[in-house]
Enzyme design. Structure first.
Site, PDB file in Angstrom:
ATOM      1  N   SER A   1      56.278  59.936  44.067  1.00 35.40           N
ATOM      2  CA  SER A   1      56.234  61.315  43.589  1.00 35.40           C
ATOM      3  C   SER A   1      57.296  61.480  42.522  1.00 35.40           C
ATOM      4  O   SER A   1      58.243  60.680  42.445  1.00 35.40           O
ATOM      5  CB  SER A   1      56.506  62.265  44.754  1.00 35.40           C
ATOM      6  OG  SER A   1      56.850  63.547  44.257  1.00 35.40           O
TER       7      SER A   1
ATOM      8  N   TYR B   1      61.637  64.971  51.895  1.00 31.88           N
ATOM      9  CA  TYR B   1      60.467  64.472  51.168  1.00 31.88           C
ATOM     10  C   TYR B   1      60.907  63.575  50.010  1.00 31.88           C
ATOM     11  O   TYR B   1      60.401  62.472  49.818  1.00 31.88           O
ATOM     12  CB  TYR B   1      59.658  65.663  50.650  1.00 31.88           C
ATOM     13  CG  TYR B   1      58.423  65.294  49.869  1.00 31.88           C
ATOM     14  CD1 TYR B   1      57.279  64.864  50.533  1.00 31.88           C
ATOM     15  CD2 TYR B   1      58.400  65.357  48.482  1.00 31.88           C
ATOM     16  CE1 TYR B   1      56.141  64.509  49.823  1.00 31.88           C
ATOM     17  CE2 TYR B   1      57.272  65.011  47.762  1.00 31.88           C
ATOM     18  CZ  TYR B   1      56.144  64.594  48.435  1.00 31.88           C
ATOM     19  OH  TYR B   1      55.031  64.243  47.731  1.00 31.88           O
TER      20      TYR B   1
END
Lengths: 280, 584
Positions: free
Chosen positions: B454, B467
């Site tokens: 990501s 995350y």
């Protein structure tokens, strides 16, 4: 589904139902004449001629025809791209015919999807549209805000694996209000939309703005209100990797307290509904 | 040398050819023709695999292996004489039935001659060409570029001219023979292993110096004559499958640009590999040859139409995508399906995995299977790996995509939250790479692993500590693994998308808030991502492209690319952004 409604309402709706049926007849007649090599412009002209012969003089919008990946509005950036082009139909290509004739002051707005010969993806999309028709009616009867229903339809599309393509329409609408329009000797149109119908829509928008509702059923805040009584032309449009499919028909919303009568589809005898019934 | 082969000698034009046959003679016949400097044993891996379905015939080209050489050598290797040999062989092994021809390197060059001359018409059912152009087409290719020399065409000429250095070398008298019989012949196996990554073992055979010395006459007898005066009518009379290795040191892929002109029924395949694909990629070749021969035998002489972009690259390959029930994973499964790959859609939700597999079949995947597995479950993943290996085969592309979102401040993130997000986002990737990557490495025929990281992997944020940590780990894991697997021909890519409109937002957890507030924030982020409206299909395209180009780190979306640049050049600005409160 049988729905009982008062005699007066029924009489007023009859005109709308007739013109909607006429429009679907036109779509089926034109679809039957499509051959490889026919262009979008020709298909649009065929719809226009067919309806003019049967007395249509005014339009909510002029007939559209989309072939191939244009059925999924691939790379559509400006609204002008909705207008028919010289794209030619090829065997196996999906197509959509979309027209909105006005007859005796009653408006119809329909969408008809098909393909020239077999197209399994398009067939699958059409079959999966049934769930959307049920979902929309159910949630309108529950009087949920239109914006919420829009999002629920969106979620169902994503779950099915498809993209929401009605988002490409002006204001991203899944539906818009239609109404009676005045019959005039001249019926000019503006960017493909009938002047009388635009006037009706504008006046609805003005009233709606004052009262907190909108004649456009969109994903935006101005659609955050319960369904407004009237006739709504509902057009969920699925897209899947260059193939699109939609239906469009009128949903009647009333202010009745009875859920069955509070909302119903104007007509259940339409090509796509018959198709689903046959598949059952 | 070839296990279970039935050998015979075929006499023709004053020489004797050594012909080997494998498999059931009642099946369609596939004739394999070897190149230079090789003997028929170059096909041993492919032949064994093909023999399960076909009647496989191999022969040593004159002067090579255990076939005898013409006397004198000069003028004994012309394409006309090689065509005589081929006709003699197929008359002996498949008199009444046309054969399927497969050629590599010079085997392909001579097979082009067989398939474009009139006297073999009706004797060849199909031809699979690899790494060997038709000399006549090559002649026209050069001619065209000399006649209208645009900068690009001159570049192509010079490029191929440089790759052909060995052809010039082979035209010098005596020296090549001396080199091959001397030091080069001795060192050749080592060179192949080191430069061309050809696995050692029983190849090349001991006849190599002799083969290579005789084979120099293949070039001397044909190249100059054909390139100077190419035949104007070299049209193929059978369907052709062209397999192009992209990292071929001797042949440019541009050579085949005009091939459609000569071959009416052409199927193109590309493969990220070096020149000796019969040794390095036998499984893939067997799959493509089998599919092509079958399609011709079934009376479908039409080429297999590429259904989507990169169909030449992914056709028939096996691709597994985790988290394929929605979002980027689903779009990725569809993208590979459109390119003709066989797809395994893995998701913890059975229904959506089934849906992905079903739609994949509709848009071009020859086969697609759903698998219901939670990637964080070690045992379940092990079971999946076993099942895939036994039922579907070894993966060609693995996409570790499954992931979950978790927002909220560090002190609100409980150990359970941490465990959950690391289990899926990091351990899911580790299990995938560990189990499927090992299978790929053990097969030794290349492959590719894609991990979905990501933009949060390099963009710090006070709102996403857990995350971002998990994704940063995935990014580094991918980079390390890329280094480790580079030597085995397996590429590893990390994809770093920014804000993409998927349902990760509506399933994300927000630490430190009650259920109602969490719901509100999920809705709010979903709406913001919806407004951003970056479609997962674009990420899927980036993934497919990353595999084709073997890219290491691929930021997708403008904000991800921007942050990637900032992380390199203005890290302090990036840290300042990390302090901002997101508008939730």
């Amino acid at each position: 589904m049988t729905t009982a409604w008062s005699g007066e309402l029924s009489a007023r709706l009859r005109g709308f139902r007739e013109v909607q049926r006429l429009a679907y007849e036109c779509a089926e007649a034109v679809a039957a004449q499509l051959r490889p090599g026919v262009t979008e412009r020709e298909a649009a002209r065929m719809q226009r001629a067919w309806l003019r012969e049967r007395g249509v003089r005014d339009w909510f919008h002029l007939p559209f025809a989309w072939f191939g990946d244009r059925t999924a509005f691939v790379n559509f950036r400006v609204p002008l791209q909705f207008f028919p082009t010289d794209r030619r139909l090829e065997p196996g290509m999906p197509f959509i015919l979309d027209m909105a004739p006005v007859l005796d002051g009653c408006t119809a707005d329909i969408g008809y999807s098909g393909s020239l010969g077999a197209n399994p993806v398009q067939e699958r999309l059409m079959a999966d549209l049934e769930a959307h028709r049920d979902l929309i009616l159910r949630e309108v009867r529950e009087r949920r805000p239109l914006r919420t229903i829009y999002e629920d339809v969106d979620r169902l599309m994503v779950r099915q694996g498809y993209a929401n393509r009605h988002r490409a329409y002006p204001f991203g609408v899944i539906a818009h209000k239609v109404d009676r329009v005045k019959q005039r000797r001249f019926s000019p149109h503006l960017f493909g939309f009938g002047a009388q119908s635009l006037k009706g829509l504008a006046s609805d928008a003005l009233h709606g703005h004052r009262e907190g509702w909108s004649p456009l059923w969109s994903p935006y805040r101005f659609s955050d209100h319960p369904p407004r009584p009237g006739l709504w032309a509902v057009e969920p449009h699925l897209g899947f990797r260059g193939t699109g499919a939609k239906f469009e028909e009128i949903l009647v919303v009333t202010d009745s307290g009875d859920p069955e009568e509070s909302a119903f589809w104007l007509d259940d005898d339409l090509p796509h509904v018959r198709r689903w019934a046959k598949e059952m | 040398m070839l296990k279970g082969a039935r050998e015979r000698r075929v006499r023709t034009g004053g020489i004797e050819l050594c012909v080997a046959e494998l498999g059931d003679a009642g099946q369609p016949t596939v004739v394999l023709v070897h190149g230079y400097p090789d003997s028929k044993e170059v096909w041993s891996e492919v032949a064994g695999r093909l023999a399960e379905h076909f009647h496989v015939v191999l022969y040593d080209v004159r002067g090579h292996g255990r076939s005898t050489a013409p006397k004198p050598l000069r003028g004994g290797f012309t394409l006309e004489k090689l065509t005589d040999d081929f006709l003699a062989v197929i008359d002996a092994v498949s008199p009444g039935r046309p054969v399927h021809l497969v050629g590599h390197d010079w085997g392909s060059v001579q097979s082009w001659e067989f398939v474009t001359v009139a006297r073999t018409e009706g004797r060849i059912a199909s031809f699979t060409s690899m790494s060997g152009p038709c000399l006549d087409h090559f002649g026209h290719w050069i001619d065209q570029r000399l006649r209208k020399p645009t900068p690009r065409r001159v570049g192509q000429l010079l490029g191929q001219g440089a790759k052909s250095w060995y052809v010039y070398a082979l035209h010098t008298p005596v020296l090549p023979e001396l080199a091959w019989r001397g030091p080069l012949g001795k060192r050749w196996p080592r060179i192949l292993e080191r430069v061309e990554k050809v696995p050692g073992g029983d190849y090349p055979t001991s006849s190599l110096p002799q083969d290579a010395a005789h084979g120099a006459w293949l070039y001397r007898d044909n190249v100059r004559a054909r390139l100077r005066h190419p035949r104007p009518d070299a049209h193929a009379h059978a369907p052709v499958q062209l397999i192009t290795p992209l990292d071929d040191a001797f042949l440019s892929e541009r050579l085949y640009d005009d091939l459609d002109r000569w071959v009416p029924r052409l199927t193109r395949r590309t493969l990220p590999a070096k020149h000796w694909i019969p040794r390095t990629r036998p499984d893939q070749l067997t799959a493509w040859i089998t599919e092509f021969v079958r399609s011709v035998e079934d009376g479908r002489p039409e080429p297999v139409k590429p259904t989507g972009k990169y169909a030449d690259r992914f056709g028939g390959q096996l691709v597994l995508v985790t988290g394929a029930g929605s979002g980027i994973g689903r779009a990725t499964a569809f993208a590979f399906a459109e390119a003709g790959a066989r797809v395994i859609a893995v998701d913890r939700d059975a229904e959506s995995a089934a849906r992905t597999a079903e739609l994949s079949r509709l848009i071009g995947a020859p086969e697609a299977w759903p698998e219901t597995v939670d990637v964080s479950d070690e045992q379940a993943m092990e079971k999946l790996a076993d099942k895939v290996a036994t039922q579907y085969g070894v993966l060609d592309v693995l996409v570790n995509n499954a992931g979950i979102g978790l927002g909220g401040s560090f002190f609100d993130t409980t150990p359970e939250d941490w465990k959950k997000v690391l289990d899926v986002n990091l351990w899911g990737v580790i299990h995938g790479c560990r189990l499927f990557g090992r299978q790929m490495a053990e097969r030794g025929q290349g492959g590719h692993i894609v991990n979905t990281a990501s933009a949060a992997a390099y963009q710090p944020s006070k709102a996403l500590p857990a995350y971002s940590t998990s994704k940063a780990a995935v990014l580094m894991l991918s980079e390390c693994l890329r280094a480790e697997l580079a030597g085995r021909g397996i590429g590893v890519s990390a994809i770093c998308p920014g804000f993409v409109n998927t349902n990760i937002t509506s399933t994300a957890r927000f630490a430190g808030v009650d259920a109602e507030e969490e719901k509100r924030r999920q809705k709010r982020t979903a709406r913001l991502y919806g407004l951003r409206n970056y479609p997962p299909e674009k990420v899927a395209d980036a993934i497919r492209r990353a595999v084709v180009r073997n890219q290491a780190v691929v930021p997708v979306t403008p904000e991800a690319r921007g942050a990637h640049l900032m992380s390199r050049f203005t890290p302090r600005a990036l840290r300042a952004i990390a302090r901002l409160e997101p508008p939730l």
